[in-house]
Design a protein around this motif. Structure first.
Motif, PDB file in Angstrom:
ATOM      1  N   GLY A 321      -7.686  41.801 -33.694  1.00 55.74           N
ATOM      2  CA  GLY A 321      -6.745  42.913 -33.578  1.00 55.74           C
ATOM      3  C   GLY A 321      -7.127  43.953 -32.556  1.00 55.74           C
ATOM      4  N   ALA A 322      -8.198  43.731 -31.791  1.00 55.15           N
ATOM      5  CA  ALA A 322      -8.655  44.706 -30.805  1.00 55.15           C
ATOM      6  C   ALA A 322      -8.281  44.257 -29.395  1.00 55.15           C
ATOM      7  CB  ALA A 322     -10.171  44.901 -30.913  1.00 55.15           C
ATOM      8  N   GLN A 323      -8.571  45.107 -28.426  1.00 57.96           N
ATOM      9  CA  GLN A 323      -8.395  44.759 -27.021  1.00 57.96           C
ATOM     10  C   GLN A 323      -9.744  44.367 -26.425  1.00 57.96           C
ATOM     11  OE1 GLN A 323      -6.573  48.722 -26.302  1.00 57.96           O
ATOM     12  NE2 GLN A 323      -5.129  47.633 -24.966  1.00 57.96           N
ATOM     13  N   ALA A 324      -9.672  43.645 -25.308  1.00 54.94           N
ATOM     14  CA  ALA A 324     -10.874  43.287 -24.565  1.00 54.94           C
ATOM     15  C   ALA A 324     -10.631  43.582 -23.093  1.00 54.94           C
ATOM     16  CB  ALA A 324     -11.221  41.815 -24.764  1.00 54.94           C
ATOM     17  N   PRO A 346      -4.237  32.295 -24.158  1.00 54.94           N
ATOM     18  CA  PRO A 346      -2.854  32.193 -24.642  1.00 54.94           C
ATOM     19  C   PRO A 346      -2.208  33.541 -24.939  1.00 54.94           C
ATOM     20  CG  PRO A 346      -4.409  31.447 -26.329  1.00 54.94           C
ATOM     21  CD  PRO A 346      -5.226  31.907 -25.176  1.00 54.94           C
ATOM     22  N   VAL A 347      -2.804  34.648 -24.507  1.00 60.88           N
ATOM     23  CA  VAL A 347      -2.193  35.977 -24.647  1.00 60.88           C
ATOM     24  C   VAL A 347      -2.070  36.589 -23.260  1.00 60.88           C
ATOM     25  CG1 VAL A 347      -3.063  36.354 -26.989  1.00 60.88           C
ATOM     26  CG2 VAL A 347      -4.444  37.073 -25.021  1.00 60.88           C
ATOM     27  N   PRO A 348      -1.127  37.515 -23.061  1.00 56.26           N
ATOM     28  CA  PRO A 348      -0.935  38.099 -21.726  1.00 56.26           C
ATOM     29  C   PRO A 348      -2.165  38.873 -21.258  1.00 56.26           C
ATOM     30  CG  PRO A 348       0.950  38.546 -23.140  1.00 56.26           C
ATOM     31  CD  PRO A 348      -0.125  37.987 -24.027  1.00 56.26           C
ATOM     32  N   CYS A 349      -2.482  38.705 -19.981  1.00 55.47           N
ATOM     33  CA  CYS A 349      -3.555  39.472 -19.343  1.00 55.47           C
ATOM     34  C   CYS A 349      -2.917  40.405 -18.313  1.00 55.47           C
ATOM     35  CB  CYS A 349      -4.550  38.543 -18.647  1.00 55.47           C
ATOM     36  SG  CYS A 349      -5.339  37.327 -19.717  1.00 55.47           S
ATOM     37  N   VAL A 350      -3.481  41.593 -18.168  1.00 55.84           N
ATOM     38  CA  VAL A 350      -2.996  42.510 -17.135  1.00 55.84           C
ATOM     39  C   VAL A 350      -4.134  42.817 -16.181  1.00 55.84           C
ATOM     40  CG1 VAL A 350      -1.286  43.519 -18.669  1.00 55.84           C
ATOM     41  CG2 VAL A 350      -3.529  44.612 -18.431  1.00 55.84           C
ATOM     42  N   PHE A 351      -3.760  43.189 -14.947  1.00 56.69           N
ATOM     43  CA  PHE A 351      -4.742  43.455 -13.902  1.00 56.69           C
ATOM     44  C   PHE A 351      -4.597  44.891 -13.420  1.00 56.69           C
ATOM     45  CE2 PHE A 351      -5.993  43.655  -9.427  1.00 56.69           C
ATOM     46  CZ  PHE A 351      -7.278  43.142  -9.512  1.00 56.69           C
ATOM     47  N   LEU A 352      -5.743  45.571 -13.216  1.00 60.32           N
ATOM     48  CA  LEU A 352      -5.710  46.945 -12.728  1.00 60.32           C
ATOM     49  C   LEU A 352      -6.813  47.153 -11.699  1.00 60.32           C
ATOM     50  CD1 LEU A 352      -4.356  49.754 -13.095  1.00 60.32           C
ATOM     51  CD2 LEU A 352      -6.210  50.295 -14.681  1.00 60.32           C
ATOM     52  N   ARG A 362       2.032  52.351 -13.410  1.00 59.64           N
ATOM     53  CA  ARG A 362       2.472  53.086 -14.606  1.00 59.64           C
ATOM     54  C   ARG A 362       2.737  52.125 -15.765  1.00 59.64           C
ATOM     55  NH1 ARG A 362       5.393  55.796 -10.570  1.00 59.64           N
ATOM     56  NH2 ARG A 362       7.316  54.653 -11.092  1.00 59.64           N
ATOM     57  N   GLU A 363       3.345  50.999 -15.484  1.00 60.51           N
ATOM     58  CA  GLU A 363       3.630  50.034 -16.546  1.00 60.51           C
ATOM     59  C   GLU A 363       2.338  49.430 -17.096  1.00 60.51           C
ATOM     60  OE1 GLU A 363       6.272  47.263 -14.722  1.00 60.51           O
ATOM     61  OE2 GLU A 363       8.063  48.528 -15.016  1.00 60.51           O
ATOM     62  N   THR A 364       1.397  49.154 -16.233  1.00 58.70           N
ATOM     63  CA  THR A 364       0.113  48.598 -16.681  1.00 58.70           C
ATOM     64  C   THR A 364      -0.635  49.600 -17.557  1.00 58.70           C
ATOM     65  OG1 THR A 364      -0.050  47.229 -14.691  1.00 58.70           O
ATOM     66  CG2 THR A 364      -2.085  47.618 -15.916  1.00 58.70           C
ATOM     67  N   LEU A 365      -0.696  50.867 -17.133  1.00 54.52           N
ATOM     68  CA  LEU A 365      -1.374  51.896 -17.926  1.00 54.52           C
ATOM     69  C   LEU A 365      -0.696  52.071 -19.286  1.00 54.52           C
ATOM     70  CD1 LEU A 365      -2.071  54.616 -15.188  1.00 54.52           C
ATOM     71  CD2 LEU A 365      -3.726  53.080 -16.249  1.00 54.52           C
ATOM     72  N   ALA A 366       0.625  51.987 -19.321  1.00 57.47           N
ATOM     73  CA  ALA A 366       1.334  52.126 -20.596  1.00 57.47           C
ATOM     74  C   ALA A 366       1.022  50.964 -21.526  1.00 57.47           C
ATOM     75  CB  ALA A 366       2.839  52.202 -20.333  1.00 57.47           C
ATOM     76  N   ALA A 367       0.944  49.762 -20.977  1.00 53.49           N
ATOM     77  CA  ALA A 367       0.639  48.589 -21.798  1.00 53.49           C
ATOM     78  C   ALA A 367      -0.780  48.654 -22.347  1.00 53.49           C
ATOM     79  CB  ALA A 367       0.828  47.316 -20.972  1.00 53.49           C
ATOM     80  N   ILE A 368      -1.703  49.186 -21.560  1.00 55.20           N
ATOM     81  CA  ILE A 368      -3.086  49.349 -22.047  1.00 55.20           C
ATOM     82  C   ILE A 368      -3.118  50.389 -23.156  1.00 55.20           C
ATOM     83  CG2 ILE A 368      -5.411  50.093 -21.396  1.00 55.20           C
ATOM     84  CD1 ILE A 368      -4.820  49.027 -18.559  1.00 55.20           C
ATOM     85  N   ALA A 369      -2.385  51.470 -22.989  1.00 54.05           N
ATOM     86  CA  ALA A 369      -2.410  52.569 -23.959  1.00 54.05           C
ATOM     87  C   ALA A 369      -1.743  52.190 -25.277  1.00 54.05           C
ATOM     88  CB  ALA A 369      -1.742  53.807 -23.366  1.00 54.05           C
ATOM     89  N   ASP A 370      -0.639  51.416 -25.234  1.00 55.44           N
ATOM     90  CA  ASP A 370       0.045  51.092 -26.503  1.00 55.44           C
ATOM     91  C   ASP A 370      -0.487  49.818 -27.147  1.00 55.44           C
ATOM     92  OD1 ASP A 370       1.256  48.858 -25.267  1.00 55.44           O
ATOM     93  OD2 ASP A 370       3.114  49.940 -24.847  1.00 55.44           O
ATOM     94  N   GLY A 371      -1.435  49.144 -26.479  1.00 54.23           N
ATOM     95  CA  GLY A 371      -2.067  47.979 -27.078  1.00 54.23           C
ATOM     96  C   GLY A 371      -1.364  46.669 -26.819  1.00 54.23           C
ATOM     97  N   SER A 372      -0.212  46.689 -26.138  1.00 52.28           N
ATOM     98  CA  SER A 372       0.471  45.426 -25.855  1.00 52.28           C
ATOM     99  C   SER A 372      -0.302  44.595 -24.836  1.00 52.28           C
ATOM    100  CB  SER A 372       1.896  45.697 -25.364  1.00 52.28           C
ATOM    101  OG  SER A 372       1.884  46.519 -24.201  1.00 52.28           O
ATOM    102  N   ALA A 373      -1.116  45.241 -23.999  1.00 50.68           N
ATOM    103  CA  ALA A 373      -2.027  44.518 -23.108  1.00 50.68           C
ATOM    104  C   ALA A 373      -3.288  44.207 -23.903  1.00 50.68           C
ATOM    105  CB  ALA A 373      -2.345  45.362 -21.879  1.00 50.68           C
ATOM    106  N   ARG A 374      -3.409  42.954 -24.304  1.00 47.66           N
ATOM    107  CA  ARG A 374      -4.547  42.584 -25.158  1.00 47.66           C
ATOM    108  C   ARG A 374      -5.826  42.357 -24.345  1.00 47.66           C
ATOM    109  NH1 ARG A 374      -3.427  44.642 -29.288  1.00 47.66           N
ATOM    110  NH2 ARG A 374      -4.869  43.343 -30.471  1.00 47.66           N
ATOM    111  N   ILE A 375      -5.662  41.774 -23.140  1.00 48.24           N
ATOM    112  CA  ILE A 375      -6.810  41.518 -22.272  1.00 48.24           C
ATOM    113  C   ILE A 375      -6.556  42.197 -20.933  1.00 48.24           C
ATOM    114  CG2 ILE A 375      -8.084  39.757 -20.993  1.00 48.24           C
ATOM    115  CD1 ILE A 375      -7.755  37.893 -23.343  1.00 48.24           C
ATOM    116  N   VAL A 376      -7.498  43.027 -20.501  1.00 45.53           N
ATOM    117  CA  VAL A 376      -7.365  43.801 -19.263  1.00 45.53           C
ATOM    118  C   VAL A 376      -8.486  43.395 -18.318  1.00 45.53           C
ATOM    119  CG1 VAL A 376      -7.154  46.101 -18.263  1.00 45.53           C
ATOM    120  CG2 VAL A 376      -6.452  45.704 -20.639  1.00 45.53           C
ATOM    121  N   ILE A 388      -6.351  54.812 -20.678  1.00 48.94           N
ATOM    122  CA  ILE A 388      -6.582  55.036 -22.100  1.00 48.94           C
ATOM    123  C   ILE A 388      -6.311  53.733 -22.851  1.00 48.94           C
ATOM    124  CG2 ILE A 388      -5.877  56.340 -24.143  1.00 48.94           C
ATOM    125  CD1 ILE A 388      -4.990  58.573 -22.205  1.00 48.94           C
ATOM    126  N   PHE A 389      -7.328  53.229 -23.546  1.00 46.96           N
ATOM    127  CA  PHE A 389      -7.173  52.003 -24.321  1.00 46.96           C
ATOM    128  C   PHE A 389      -6.672  52.336 -25.727  1.00 46.96           C
ATOM    129  CE2 PHE A 389      -9.907  50.552 -20.952  1.00 46.96           C
ATOM    130  CZ  PHE A 389      -9.590  49.219 -20.791  1.00 46.96           C
TER     131      PHE A 389
END
Length: 697
Positions: A321-324, A346-352, A362-376, A388-389
């Motif tokens: 249930g956490a982010q990495a 098998p989960v979405p990864c985002v790049f920053l 802005r979209e990447t930072l929002a996904a990291i902050a709300d937790g929808s980005a599971r792997i960064v 902000i994670f």
């Protein structure tokens, strides 16, 4: 003020507290000492020692003292010659009844108190001038009654522009006078066995040597230096030991998943993990299941499969249930990780990274902050304040030696109880494991995945360059792709780039438009375009600096040429060689060396030709070059240490580690008498804040 601070206050005081040291000299001394405290000055050991014990008549000096040698003598002024024209020197003729000597000066103020008939004590370099003797600008010229002021052994400390030896000597004497009576923190049995002086005695022996008649001063000085080196190593080992103990007390949480994401990732991977990967994963899983944050170093040779291990660890955090997050030092490497992990996980990864701008950022930072980005995955941009994670459970830091402590702290402090997995592709010698990563648990990948063919490594003198080029032409005609790494030049990235651009122009004349260029001073979009063109096969030969050392994965590239290989460290050559051998074809690495390269340099390169064992290569690199930068580039010496240097450090390190373990097992809070004394040691070497090491991972 703590008891330790009160006792050590004379040494922890600023350099400006020394008598006669104003703000300007304090600034210069700080520059040389590498710190603002008086103890920092005392830890600035002499670079050399001038032996002024040769005291003889001028006649004897003709036989006993070679030109450029040091002479100390008792003389009388015979004559003073003032120059007839500007820029000519002043000459003082002196003698002792056996011969004469000319003292040479270029400034009149040295002679203001000198008159004919004066008896002088002189000391300096003796030179021959025709048939006569001369001493240009004596180091010492004093009235004979003050001859005791000339030291028998004269330390030579490092200086900087504007700081004169006399000022350094005066400051050091004042600093020595402030040494308090400190309790002994070393084990008494060890002191007796090694015949070590006390801490204060050791500093006095080195900075103010006063050899007694018949005493083996060199042996005494070596024992003093060994004592101080052991003090520094013990302080370092204690600090990291305390960090390990604190880690066990830090609140954490167990990260336990159902294994579903990992199972799918392994299915996508399609290969059986090596035994080393399986062992490393088991160790990481045990850490993540424990109720305290993980602090683990994963070291593996080139191609050993660290990325798979990191992916499995990150997916475990996601299952819980956490982010990495994974942070890499360059955008090239970060993008490679992003491609590999996106295909594997098998989960979405985002790049920053810093190059991500505008709406995408802005979209990447929002996904990291709300937790929808599971792997960064990203570069140092991940630790910026605006990132902000939602819940960072695991931070993976790749090639961590390229990040500063503060940067690593800022990423691992993005969330409460963040687990830290540190990765390096540079095998680390045991010495550096103890001194630089002693607070971490270590997992080691010492196997390569099956099917990897060995890389044929050969050595070629640069005088055979035409033959090498002919061979490259044949390889290109067969569809092979080639890396051509240009040499390191005079500690300068600018000159490195100039060398690369010159070689690129030469090879374009030879091979045409199929030659690309990549270096660190290009705009990142230009460099990335060059790498993409090479990866796509649009260019066949890529001329580059060491920017391609990590993060470039081109399976079709099967030839690596390294120009002036003797200028690189073995560890870095091994890293560069690892850019080929990633496909199914047999790969080759050509080490081009200068025809004038020394026998030692050629022997070092021969080791690379004979083995692909990165751990063996790293140990040899450390033995011959010192620790330096773990990338194996241009620094040498054990990093982070001032007193524990050279072979002395390696010999004493094991004993310091064993003593630290013994102390902390018996007295983990350093509350017993020896423990209290060791607290002083930690303050002196600025190792008392072990929490800083703990947080940095």
């Amino acid at each position: 003020m703590t008891e330790a601070s009160a006792l050590l206050s004379p040494l922890l005081a600023p350099l400006g507290a020394l008598p006669g040291i104003g703000p300007r000299h304090a600034g210069l001394l700080r520059k040389v000492a590498g710190g603002p405290r008086i103890i920092d000055l005392l830890f600035t050991l002499p670079e050399n020692l001038i032996d002024r014990r040769t005291r003889c008549t001028l006649a004897e000096a003709r036989e006993r003292v070679a030109p450029g040698g040091i002479l100390s003598a008792h003389v009388r002024v015979i004559g003073i010659e003032r120059p007839q024209r500007q820029k000519q020197p002043f000459r003082v003729r002196v003698g002792d009844g056996t011969d004469e000597l000319g003292l040479v000066f270029f400034h009149a103020h040295f002679l203001r108190d000198v008159t004919i008939g004066d008896e002088l004590a002189i000391s300096g370099k003796l030179e021959r001038y025709g048939l006569g003797l001369s001493m240009p600008h004596p180091d010492y010229m004093l009235p004979w009654a003050q001859r005791a002021r000339i030291p028998l052994l004269d330390p030579v400390w490092p200086l900087t522009a504007g700081l004169f030896p006399s000022t350094m000597r005066r400051a050091m004497q004042s600093a020595l006078a402030r040494l308090p009576d400190l309790p002994e923190w070393q084990d008494h049995a060890l002191i007796e066995k090694r015949k070590w002086p006390s801490f204060a005695q050791a500093l006095r022996i080195i900075h103010a040597p006063q050899p007694a008649e018949g005493e083996n001063w060199e042996a005494l000085a070596e024992r003093a230096r060994a004592r101080l080196a052991f003090d520094e190593l013990l302080a370092d080992q204690l600090c990291m030991g305390l960090a390990r103990l604190s880690a066990q007390d830090r609140p954490g949480r167990a990260l336990v998943g159902d294994g579903a994401l990992r199972t799918e990732a392994m299915r996508r991977f399609g290969h059986t993990p090596t035994g080393a990967q399986t062992r490393a994963l088991a160790e990481i899983d045990a850490d993540l299941a424990a109720p305290r944050p993980m602090m683990r170093l994963l070291q593996g040779d080139v191609g050993a499969g660290k990325t798979l291990v990191a992916a499995m660890a990150m997916l475990r955090a996601v299952e819980a249930g956490a982010q990495a997050a994974l942070m890499a030092p360059t955008e090239i490497l970060a993008r490679q990780h992003f491609r590999n992990l996106s295909a594997l996980c098998p989960v979405p990864c985002v790049f920053l990274s810093g190059s991500i701008k505008g709406r995408a950022r802005r979209e990447t930072l929002a996904a990291i902050a709300d937790g929808s980005a599971r792997i960064v995955i990203g570069t140092h941009a991940l630790f910026q304040e605006k990132v902000i994670f939602h819940d960072l459970g695991l931070a993976v830091i790749d090639e961590q030696h390229r990040f500063g402590v503060e940067q690593r702290m800022r990423l691992s402090s993005k969330s409460e109880a963040t687990n830290a997995l540190i990765m390096t592709a540079t095998p680390i010698p045991r010495t550096l494991l103890l001194t630089q990563w002693g607070e971490l648990q270590v997992s080691r990948l010492d196997e390569k995945p099956p099917g990897r063919l060995p890389i044929g490594t050969s050595m070629h003198a640069l005088s055979t360059l035409e033959d090498v080029l002919a061979g490259i032409r044949r390889a290109l005609a067969k569809g092979v792709q080639v890396f051509w790494v240009c040499p390191l030049v005079e500690e300068s990235e600018v000159l490195d780039v100039a060398a690369a651009e010159a070689r690129w122009a030469d090879l374009r004349r030879y091979f045409g438009d199929q030659v690309g260029l990549a270096h660190g001073r290009q705009d990142i979009s230009v460099r990335q375009a060059a790498l993409d063109a090479f990866q796509a096969g649009n260019t066949r030969l890529l001329v580059a600096t060491t920017v391609i050392e990590v993060g470039v994965d081109v399976p079709n590239a099967s030839v690596m040429v390294i120009e002036h290989a003797e200028r690189f460290g073995l560890a870095q050559l091994h890293q560069l060689r690892g850019r080929v051998g990633r496909g199914s074809a047999r790969s080759f690495c050509l080490l081009l060396f200068d025809d004038q390269a020394s026998l030692t340099a050629r022997k070092r390169l021969a080791l690379l030709r004979e083995t692909e064992d990165g751990f063996l290569i790293a140990d040899e690199d450390f033995r011959t070059r010192g620790g330096g930068d773990l990338a194996g580039t241009r620094q040498s010496g054990l990093p982070g240490f001032r007193l524990a240097t050279g072979s002395r450090a390696d010999l004493l390190l094991t004993a310091a580690w064993q003593d630290s373990e013994r102390v902390l097992n018996m007295d983990p809070r350093l509350s017993q008498p020896r423990g209290q004394a060791l607290r002083l040691l930690l303050h002196l070497f600025d190792r008392h804040d072990h929490q800083k090491i703990l947080l940095s991972g």
